[in-house]
Design an enzyme around this catalytic site. Structure first.
Site, PDB file in Angstrom:
ATOM      1  CE1 TYR A  67     -17.070 -48.671 -54.399  1.00 28.37           C
ATOM      2  CE2 TYR A  67     -15.696 -49.386 -52.579  1.00 28.37           C
ATOM      3  CZ  TYR A  67     -16.847 -48.784 -53.055  1.00 28.37           C
ATOM      4  OH  TYR A  67     -17.768 -48.291 -52.154  1.00 28.37           O
ATOM      5  CG  HIS A 130     -22.537 -51.083 -54.173  1.00 29.89           C
ATOM      6  ND1 HIS A 130     -21.253 -51.281 -54.597  1.00 29.89           N
ATOM      7  CD2 HIS A 130     -22.627 -49.758 -53.899  1.00 29.89           C
ATOM      8  CE1 HIS A 130     -20.608 -50.134 -54.599  1.00 29.89           C
ATOM      9  NE2 HIS A 130     -21.413 -49.194 -54.183  1.00 29.89           N
TER      10      HIS A 130
HETATM   11  P1  NAP Z   1     -14.775 -39.444 -48.518  1.00 27.32           P
HETATM   12  O1  NAP Z   1     -14.179 -40.435 -47.608  1.00 27.32           O
HETATM   13  O2  NAP Z   1     -15.773 -38.470 -48.002  1.00 27.32           O
HETATM   14  O3  NAP Z   1     -13.593 -38.576 -49.206  1.00 27.32           O
HETATM   15  C1  NAP Z   1     -12.522 -39.155 -49.842  1.00 27.32           C
HETATM   16  C2  NAP Z   1     -11.753 -38.046 -50.531  1.00 27.32           C
HETATM   17  O4  NAP Z   1     -11.260 -37.142 -49.547  1.00 27.32           O
HETATM   18  C3  NAP Z   1     -10.570 -38.552 -51.313  1.00 27.32           C
HETATM   19  O5  NAP Z   1     -10.496 -37.912 -52.556  1.00 27.32           O
HETATM   20  C4  NAP Z   1      -9.372 -38.188 -50.458  1.00 27.32           C
HETATM   21  O6  NAP Z   1      -8.243 -37.834 -51.241  1.00 27.32           O
HETATM   22  C5  NAP Z   1      -9.854 -36.986 -49.684  1.00 27.32           C
HETATM   23  N1  NAP Z   1      -9.273 -36.974 -48.347  1.00 27.32           N
HETATM   24  C6  NAP Z   1      -9.371 -37.944 -47.388  1.00 27.32           C
HETATM   25  N2  NAP Z   1      -8.706 -37.572 -46.284  1.00 27.32           N
HETATM   26  C7  NAP Z   1      -8.165 -36.351 -46.542  1.00 27.32           C
HETATM   27  C8  NAP Z   1      -7.381 -35.451 -45.788  1.00 27.32           C
HETATM   28  N3  NAP Z   1      -6.985 -35.724 -44.535  1.00 27.32           N
HETATM   29  N4  NAP Z   1      -6.990 -34.273 -46.379  1.00 27.32           N
HETATM   30  C9  NAP Z   1      -7.376 -33.955 -47.631  1.00 27.32           C
HETATM   31  N5  NAP Z   1      -8.134 -34.788 -48.398  1.00 27.32           N
HETATM   32  C10 NAP Z   1      -8.524 -35.977 -47.861  1.00 27.32           C
HETATM   33  O7  NAP Z   1     -15.462 -40.080 -49.807  1.00 27.32           O
HETATM   34  P2  NAP Z   1     -15.571 -41.468 -50.556  1.00 27.32           P
HETATM   35  O8  NAP Z   1     -14.224 -42.030 -50.873  1.00 27.32           O
HETATM   36  O9  NAP Z   1     -16.527 -41.206 -51.653  1.00 27.32           O
HETATM   37  O10 NAP Z   1     -16.292 -42.403 -49.512  1.00 27.32           O
HETATM   38  C11 NAP Z   1     -15.549 -43.113 -48.541  1.00 27.32           C
HETATM   39  C12 NAP Z   1     -15.642 -44.597 -48.754  1.00 27.32           C
HETATM   40  O11 NAP Z   1     -17.012 -44.986 -48.588  1.00 27.32           O
HETATM   41  C13 NAP Z   1     -15.254 -45.065 -50.175  1.00 27.32           C
HETATM   42  O12 NAP Z   1     -13.864 -45.200 -50.348  1.00 27.32           O
HETATM   43  C14 NAP Z   1     -16.002 -46.364 -50.216  1.00 27.32           C
HETATM   44  O13 NAP Z   1     -15.258 -47.356 -49.534  1.00 27.32           O
HETATM   45  C15 NAP Z   1     -17.289 -46.042 -49.456  1.00 27.32           C
HETATM   46  N6  NAP Z   1     -18.384 -45.640 -50.373  1.00 27.32           N
HETATM   47  C16 NAP Z   1     -19.424 -46.434 -50.516  1.00 27.32           C
HETATM   48  C17 NAP Z   1     -20.448 -46.109 -51.375  1.00 27.32           C
HETATM   49  C18 NAP Z   1     -21.607 -47.030 -51.513  1.00 27.32           C
HETATM   50  O14 NAP Z   1     -22.514 -46.818 -52.326  1.00 27.32           O
HETATM   51  N7  NAP Z   1     -21.659 -48.053 -50.738  1.00 27.32           N
HETATM   52  C19 NAP Z   1     -20.435 -44.941 -52.091  1.00 27.32           C
HETATM   53  C20 NAP Z   1     -19.371 -44.111 -51.913  1.00 27.32           C
HETATM   54  C21 NAP Z   1     -18.369 -44.474 -51.056  1.00 27.32           C
HETATM   55  P3  NAP Z   1      -6.779 -38.475 -50.942  1.00 27.32           P
HETATM   56  O15 NAP Z   1      -6.805 -39.855 -51.515  1.00 27.32           O
HETATM   57  O16 NAP Z   1      -5.875 -37.541 -51.660  1.00 27.32           O
HETATM   58  O17 NAP Z   1      -6.590 -38.455 -49.461  1.00 27.32           O
END
Ligand code: NAP
Length: 269
Positions: A67, A130
């Site tokens: 990240y 990962h």
């Molecule tokens: P997510 O949590 O499903 O969605 C995040 C997105 O949603 C961001 O763009 C955020 O924008 C938006 N969002 C969040 N809350 C909101 C709200 N209340 N209203 C409107 N928009 C909102 O997706 P993700 O970030 O891909 O996954 C979550 C976490 O999981 C990551 O940050 C990471 O730590 C982890 N992850 C791990 C892997 C892996 O392979 N291990 C892969 C992907 C993700 P804003 O910033 O504008 O709120």
């Protein structure tokens, strides 16, 4: 007033808030699949976001070497480290705009030592593999998991997990690890068997992409309703320990905590 509940992660004895903060967006804005472009927040904004998260009852944060500057910035900006449960990863590297993978024992060891240094700590609470998506191969034919288990024996890591992309790999990982990280939301239920299997084994289950990386929310008529619906859907699955939701927007963070708290007060999972 309702407060954000905590749960114990499987049989690890580690207590986490049911909503954790995902930190991709504090360290990297290239090669990401979010619906909208964004600017990486400055130090003061990250400091405030971390403080706000703690004030709202969040003690759980997810990062990774892949990240960008996320680990380094958390190490610099996080206050009272001992009050946080830090989850980081190993295996994926992001450099020069592209991802590469290394699951060797030597790289895994180096990655752990580097995470300790970047996060300015002498222990990591959770470390996940990962995965590149070849989950079964990574588990059966590389030294990554064994090396992490050794680090756990040495007290460098409290619990070991696997963040994968396949059902077969996830099932295997649940057998071997303390916890699994699974993609799950109403638009993506393909890995639900991994959640159910981990639950049967009393292993921890972390949900990534609960909002389909924002695609389930952005553009909806009522984004607050969409957040609530996705939270309810995920938390109603028995076995889910916590959702890791990514945000850099204080208003969204507040909405997410409120929605998670409401969802958990009406689901019995
Ligand atoms: P997510 O949590 O499903 O969605 C995040 C997105 O949603 C961001 O763009 C955020 O924008 C938006 N969002 C969040 N809350 C909101 C709200 N209340 N209203 C409107 N928009 C909102 O997706 P993700 O970030 O891909 O996954 C979550 C976490 O999981 C990551 O940050 C990471 O730590 C982890 N992850 C791990 C892997 C892996 O392979 N291990 C892969 C992907 C993700 P804003 O910033 O504008 O709120």
């Amino acid at each position: 007033m309702l407060t954000l509940p905590h749960r114990t992660l499987g049989s690890t004895g580690i207590d986490v808030s049911c909503l954790g903060l995902g930190t991709v967006k504090i360290g990297r804005n290239e090669g990401v699949k979010y619906p909208e472009k964004f600017t990486i927040p400055d130090d003061s904004a990250v400091r405030n976001l971390l403080r706000q998260a703690q004030e709202l009852g969040i003690n759980f944060i997810d990062t990774a070497p892949a990240y960008g500057s996320s680990e380094e910035r958390l190490g610099k900006l996080m206050q009272r480290r001992q009050e946080w449960v830090i989850c980081t990863k190993t295996g994926e590297e992001f450099s020069g705009g592209i991802s590469g993978f290394d699951f060797s024992a030597q790289h895994t060891r180096h990655s752990i030592e580097r995470s300790l240094k970047r996060l300015r700590t002498d222990y990591l609470d959770l470390v996940l593999v990962h995965s590149d998506g070849n989950d079964q191969h990574v588990i059966e034919h590389t030294d990554c998991l064994d090396t992490l288990m050794r680090c756990r024996e040495q007290g460098l890591i409290r619990a070991v997990g696997f963040s994968g992309k396949t059902v077969d790999g996830g099932l295997l990982a649940a057998n071997l690890c303390d916890l699994v990280m699974v993609s799950y939301n109403p638009q993506h239920t393909a890995e639900v068997d991994v959640i159910d299997h981990a639950h049967k084994l009393h292993k921890g289950v972390l949900i990534k992409k609960a909002f389909d990386s924002g695609h389930a929310i952005v553009g909806q008529n009522n984004t607050e309703d969409a957040v609530t619906q996705n939270m309810r859907f995920v938390f109603s699955r028995p076995g889910v320990s916590a959702i890791i939701a990514g945000t850099i927007n204080p208003k969204h963070l507040q909405q997410n905590v409120a929605a998670a708290t409401r969802a958990l007060s009406t689901t019995s999972a």
